[in-house]
Design a protein around this motif. Sequence first.
Motif, short mmCIF file in Angstrom:
data_model
loop_
_atom_site.label_atom_id
_atom_site.label_comp_id
_atom_site.label_asym_id
_atom_site.label_seq_id
_atom_site.Cartn_x
_atom_site.Cartn_y
_atom_site.Cartn_z
N ASP A 60 -12.83 8.60 -9.09
CA ASP A 60 -11.46 8.10 -9.60
C ASP A 60 -11.14 7.77 -11.27
OD1 ASP A 60 -11.03 7.59 -7.23
OD2 ASP A 60 -11.76 5.08 -7.01
N PRO A 358 -10.31 -3.09 -0.17
CA PRO A 358 -11.04 -2.00 -0.26
C PRO A 358 -12.90 -2.21 0.25
CG PRO A 358 -10.45 -3.67 -1.54
CD PRO A 358 -10.00 -4.62 -0.23
N ARG A 461 -7.60 2.88 2.84
CA ARG A 461 -6.15 4.09 2.01
C ARG A 461 -5.39 3.47 3.25
NH1 ARG A 461 -8.15 8.34 -1.08
NH2 ARG A 461 -10.54 8.33 -0.69
N ILE A 557 -17.77 -1.91 -6.35
CA ILE A 557 -16.08 -1.55 -6.80
C ILE A 557 -15.35 -1.47 -7.19
CG2 ILE A 557 -13.61 -1.55 -5.22
CD1 ILE A 557 -15.77 0.23 -3.01
N LYS A 560 -10.78 -1.83 -11.39
CA LYS A 560 -9.65 -1.03 -11.80
C LYS A 560 -9.13 -0.74 -10.10
CE LYS A 560 -7.19 3.14 -13.27
NZ LYS A 560 -7.69 3.87 -14.08
N GLU A 561 -10.06 -0.10 -8.96
CA GLU A 561 -9.67 -0.04 -7.98
C GLU A 561 -9.53 -1.19 -7.45
OE1 GLU A 561 -12.45 1.83 -3.70
OE2 GLU A 561 -13.07 2.37 -6.56
N SER A 564 -5.93 -2.29 -7.67
CA SER A 564 -4.85 -1.44 -6.96
C SER A 564 -4.28 -1.81 -5.82
CB SER A 564 -5.23 -0.18 -7.05
OG SER A 564 -6.19 -0.46 -6.25
N TYR A 565 -5.24 -2.29 -5.02
CA TYR A 565 -4.79 -3.56 -3.68
C TYR A 565 -4.53 -4.32 -4.16
CZ TYR A 565 -8.03 -0.48 -1.43
OH TYR A 565 -9.20 0.88 -0.95
#
Length: 590
Positions: A60, A358, A461, A557, A560-561, A564-565
């Motif tokens: 990522d 996540p 996802r 995690i 940034k990830e 994004s959620y």
Amino acid sequence: MNKPNYILSKGQRIANKYTVSFFLKKGNYAETYRVKDQGGKTKLLKLFVYSKLDRTQFNDNGDILEIEILKQIKHPNLVKYCDKGELLLEKQKYAFVILDFISGETLADKMKREQTFNPYGAKDIVSGVLNGLNYLHNLEKPIIHNDITNLNIMTDLSGKVEIPKIIDFGYARYLSQSNKDFLKDGLNPFYQANENFNKVFSVQSDVFSVGVLYYHLLFGLPPWFVEISKYKSDKIKLEDAVLEERKKPLKFAKNIDEQIQNIISKALQPNTENRFKNIKEFIQAINGELEIKQIASSEEPIMPKLKNIKSGQGFKAIAGMQELKETIQLDVIDALNDKEKYAEYGLTIPNGMLLYGPPGCGKTFFAERMAEEIGFNFYQIKPSDIQSKFVNQSQENIKNLFDEARENAPSIIFIDELDALVPNRDNSSVNHMNTSAVNEFLAQMNNCGDDGVFIIGATNRPNSIDPAILRAGRLDKVIYLPPPDFEARELMFKLYLEKRPREVGLDYSVLAKATENYVSSDIKFLCDEASRKALKIKSRISKEILLETINSNRPSIPLKELNSYVAIKTKMEGLAKNTNDRPTIGFKNN
């Protein structure tokens, strides 16, 4: 004679630290060279051509996944990382990784001379490979190699004893990654498990590949070998031919011990449920610690078994998630227990729900505790349990699953990695067979609550699943499971530590404050690690030990990830609202 077209030339200096000795081999996206470092020691340099790398070969952060994996592994049966860097040559960018030089040869080269190995030699090689894989599979963030073949195993001859070492990690992926990150191009079909052809990988996929290697070492050819030249460049026909050949029973020479035959047969089972559950079991079998009985061959798909999960603590075992628990209590549990009252208001329970968020936030754990709380029969499946390469077989497996759930109603079907089972059919990368499976799944889900079947889907996802699954009469509830908040983290530490020898008066709020952005699985890991440290020094688990453990372990995690959620949540809430504009149809009111 044309001069070989290699990127690097003999004597060329790399990053002012390494000198190219000579070219070794060329692959689809990389070249390998022998080099010498500043101290004159021989190393291996793998040069990556950025323009030839597939998108799935980056993480990522835009880093090459193979290099990032090599940086974090260290085991005597794995190639050793030394250094990395980038080059700019003739306005083209390259990346390189420096690895320890292995004084030896690949198994493929050795087999060209010796053809086959005796059972003792084969066992030693397979044991070394299994030890390396066992290490990879049991890392904090497990790694699946995905490309175990005789080309990717080297025998290190530098010592008194030959040591097999796994080398190429170009297809390695984290177990937590989506199957969409699985790259098939370039893989040896004879070494790939059946589910790999459908882009599904797991611990059992590596088990299968080692089973192929074991057989190949003993007999000189992979099991169920077919002549490749017949299929030229048609990969689909070759895969179909390999799968068709695997319907036949394995053939063994009479001089091979029956236990070895049974071990190889178990490793090579088409269905993951029948293989060794993990590499450790495989190792135990090879060492004679686990007896393997002869396996009857069967082409019938084995559906997931009913999981006995009716008794347990239910929601009491869940720290936090109070709002979600109250929603389930009101919309599902109370509706079941007081059908008449709910019927007066024209309400029924939803047919199912989608849990998304996540990785490591407790989606599977919540589904199991929910089954305990309600008292339903529980089916827990993953895509590889029902996906099949054979035409119409996936649809048949889906139908069989729902038929069995209806027979044992009331039932909960929990589907992990839902995005892999029902991908968005508008996506051009989804093939016809996957589209048919999605259609069958949606048809079976329609008003399944009328038959006493409740569906829980989980995904990391959610934006990759088919939006039709969120329409009324299917997954009526769409629920986001975020990383635990302060209160939930405090309760988790208390829950995980309450039965362990801990310091009196432990301040859980301090621990909760120190673990912002850590997911649920991180909290469990931190408690386990702190317990190991305390056990080692024969001490109670103290605040100091816990804080030291937290400080030395970052969240699994990236921030940034996680952020994004938030955008995904907004999108999903809008999608759920737009697709649920009809009355909910649920369980029968009788």
